[in-house]
Design a protein around this motif. Structure first.
Motif, PDB file in Angstrom:
ATOM      1  N   ILE A   1      -2.099   7.744   4.111  1.00 54.54           N
ATOM      2  CA  ILE A   1      -2.512   9.096   4.529  1.00 54.54           C
ATOM      3  C   ILE A   1      -4.005   9.282   4.287  1.00 54.54           C
ATOM      4  O   ILE A   1      -4.715   9.828   5.131  1.00 54.54           O
ATOM      5  N   PHE A   2      -4.500   8.808   3.158  1.00 54.45           N
ATOM      6  CA  PHE A   2      -5.923   8.915   2.862  1.00 54.45           C
ATOM      7  C   PHE A   2      -6.759   8.171   3.900  1.00 54.45           C
ATOM      8  O   PHE A   2      -7.752   8.679   4.402  1.00 54.45           O
ATOM      9  N   ILE A   3      -6.346   6.966   4.230  1.00 49.01           N
ATOM     10  CA  ILE A   3      -7.078   6.155   5.206  1.00 49.01           C
ATOM     11  C   ILE A   3      -7.050   6.825   6.579  1.00 49.01           C
ATOM     12  O   ILE A   3      -8.075   6.925   7.255  1.00 49.01           O
TER      13      ILE A   3
ATOM     14  N   SER B   1      -9.263   9.830   6.557  1.00 45.31           N
ATOM     15  CA  SER B   1     -10.658   9.404   6.512  1.00 45.31           C
ATOM     16  C   SER B   1     -11.144   9.022   7.902  1.00 45.31           C
ATOM     17  O   SER B   1     -12.239   9.416   8.324  1.00 45.31           O
ATOM     18  N   TYR B   2     -10.340   8.262   8.641  1.00 46.60           N
ATOM     19  CA  TYR B   2     -10.743   7.860   9.987  1.00 46.60           C
ATOM     20  C   TYR B   2     -10.713   9.032  10.966  1.00 46.60           C
ATOM     21  O   TYR B   2     -11.528   9.080  11.889  1.00 46.60           O
ATOM     22  N   LYS B   3      -9.802   9.963  10.785  1.00 47.77           N
ATOM     23  CA  LYS B   3      -9.814  11.173  11.619  1.00 47.77           C
ATOM     24  C   LYS B   3     -11.128  11.931  11.414  1.00 47.77           C
ATOM     25  O   LYS B   3     -11.754  12.374  12.376  1.00 47.77           O
ATOM     26  N   HIS B   4     -11.528  12.059  10.166  1.00 42.71           N
ATOM     27  CA  HIS B   4     -12.773  12.751   9.842  1.00 42.71           C
ATOM     28  C   HIS B   4     -13.969  12.023  10.445  1.00 42.71           C
ATOM     29  O   HIS B   4     -14.856  12.648  11.046  1.00 42.71           O
ATOM     30  N   ARG B   5     -14.008  10.714  10.305  1.00 46.20           N
ATOM     31  CA  ARG B   5     -15.121   9.928  10.856  1.00 46.20           C
ATOM     32  C   ARG B   5     -15.172  10.038  12.378  1.00 46.20           C
ATOM     33  O   ARG B   5     -16.247  10.143  12.978  1.00 46.20           O
ATOM     34  N   THR B   6     -14.011  10.010  13.004  1.00 49.64           N
ATOM     35  CA  THR B   6     -13.945  10.127  14.459  1.00 49.64           C
ATOM     36  C   THR B   6     -14.434  11.502  14.906  1.00 49.64           C
ATOM     37  O   THR B   6     -15.216  11.610  15.853  1.00 49.64           O
ATOM     38  N   ASN B   7     -13.985  12.543  14.238  1.00 48.86           N
ATOM     39  CA  ASN B   7     -14.433  13.894  14.586  1.00 48.86           C
ATOM     40  C   ASN B   7     -15.928  14.063  14.359  1.00 48.86           C
ATOM     41  O   ASN B   7     -16.622  14.696  15.162  1.00 48.86           O
ATOM     42  N   SER B   8     -16.445  13.497  13.287  1.00 51.41           N
ATOM     43  CA  SER B   8     -17.885  13.581  13.016  1.00 51.41           C
ATOM     44  C   SER B   8     -18.685  12.871  14.102  1.00 51.41           C
ATOM     45  O   SER B   8     -19.696  13.388  14.580  1.00 51.41           O
TER      46      SER B   8
ATOM     47  N   MET C   1       0.847  -1.176   0.000  1.00 49.09           N
ATOM     48  CA  MET C   1       0.000   0.000   0.000  1.00 49.09           C
ATOM     49  C   MET C   1       0.892   1.239   0.000  1.00 49.09           C
ATOM     50  O   MET C   1       1.879   1.313   0.715  1.00 49.09           O
ATOM     51  N   SER C   2       0.542   2.203  -0.802  1.00 47.93           N
ATOM     52  CA  SER C   2       1.374   3.398  -0.942  1.00 47.93           C
ATOM     53  C   SER C   2       1.214   4.335   0.244  1.00 47.93           C
ATOM     54  O   SER C   2       0.255   4.259   1.015  1.00 47.93           O
ATOM     55  N   SER C   3       2.171   5.232   0.364  1.00 44.76           N
ATOM     56  CA  SER C   3       2.144   6.243   1.421  1.00 44.76           C
ATOM     57  C   SER C   3       0.900   7.127   1.302  1.00 44.76           C
ATOM     58  O   SER C   3       0.274   7.475   2.300  1.00 44.76           O
ATOM     59  N   GLU C   4       0.534   7.458   0.062  1.00 41.90           N
ATOM     60  CA  GLU C   4      -0.664   8.284  -0.158  1.00 41.90           C
ATOM     61  C   GLU C   4      -1.920   7.553   0.313  1.00 41.90           C
ATOM     62  O   GLU C   4      -2.838   8.163   0.859  1.00 41.90           O
ATOM     63  N   SER C   5      -1.965   6.246   0.092  1.00 39.82           N
ATOM     64  CA  SER C   5      -3.112   5.440   0.539  1.00 39.82           C
ATOM     65  C   SER C   5      -3.225   5.440   2.053  1.00 39.82           C
ATOM     66  O   SER C   5      -4.315   5.570   2.606  1.00 39.82           O
TER      67      SER C   5
END
Length: 92
Positions: free
Chosen positions: A7-9, A12-19, A1-5
């Motif tokens: 970071i995206f994941i 995404s989980y930071k956003h879901r946690t904050n929401s 899995m790439s570094s960009e992948s």
């Protein structure tokens, strides 16, 4: 899995946690102050106790992520979590 992948994941989980946190706080804010400590039964938790529990364990898991390791024993995790929970429950 790439570094960009990765970071995206992570983002995404930071956003879901904050929401989820924002929704929890929004829902909690609708409980009248005089009802925060109310319990439907003697063995049930009050809204304030539930909020303290969520906050205490969330802080514990954040500590694991920040430290980059799991605690050596269960007390290394549970003692600070329980201290946080008690401090939150007594803030009224």
């Amino acid at each position: 899995m790439s570094s960009e992948s990765h970071i995206f994941i992570i983002n995404s989980y930071k956003h879901r946690t904050n929401s989820a946190m924002n929704l929890f706080i929004q829902n909690l804010s609708h409980i009248p102050e005089d009802k925060l400590s109310w319990k439907p039964t003697l063995t049930a938790k009050s809204a304030l106790e539930i909020a303290a529990h969520c906050a205490g364990y969330s802080a514990g898991f954040a500590m694991i992520i920040q430290n980059g390791r799991f605690p050596e024993d269960v007390n290394e995790f549970t003692v600070p979590v329980q201290e946080r929970i008690e401090s939150i429950k007594t803030v009224q």
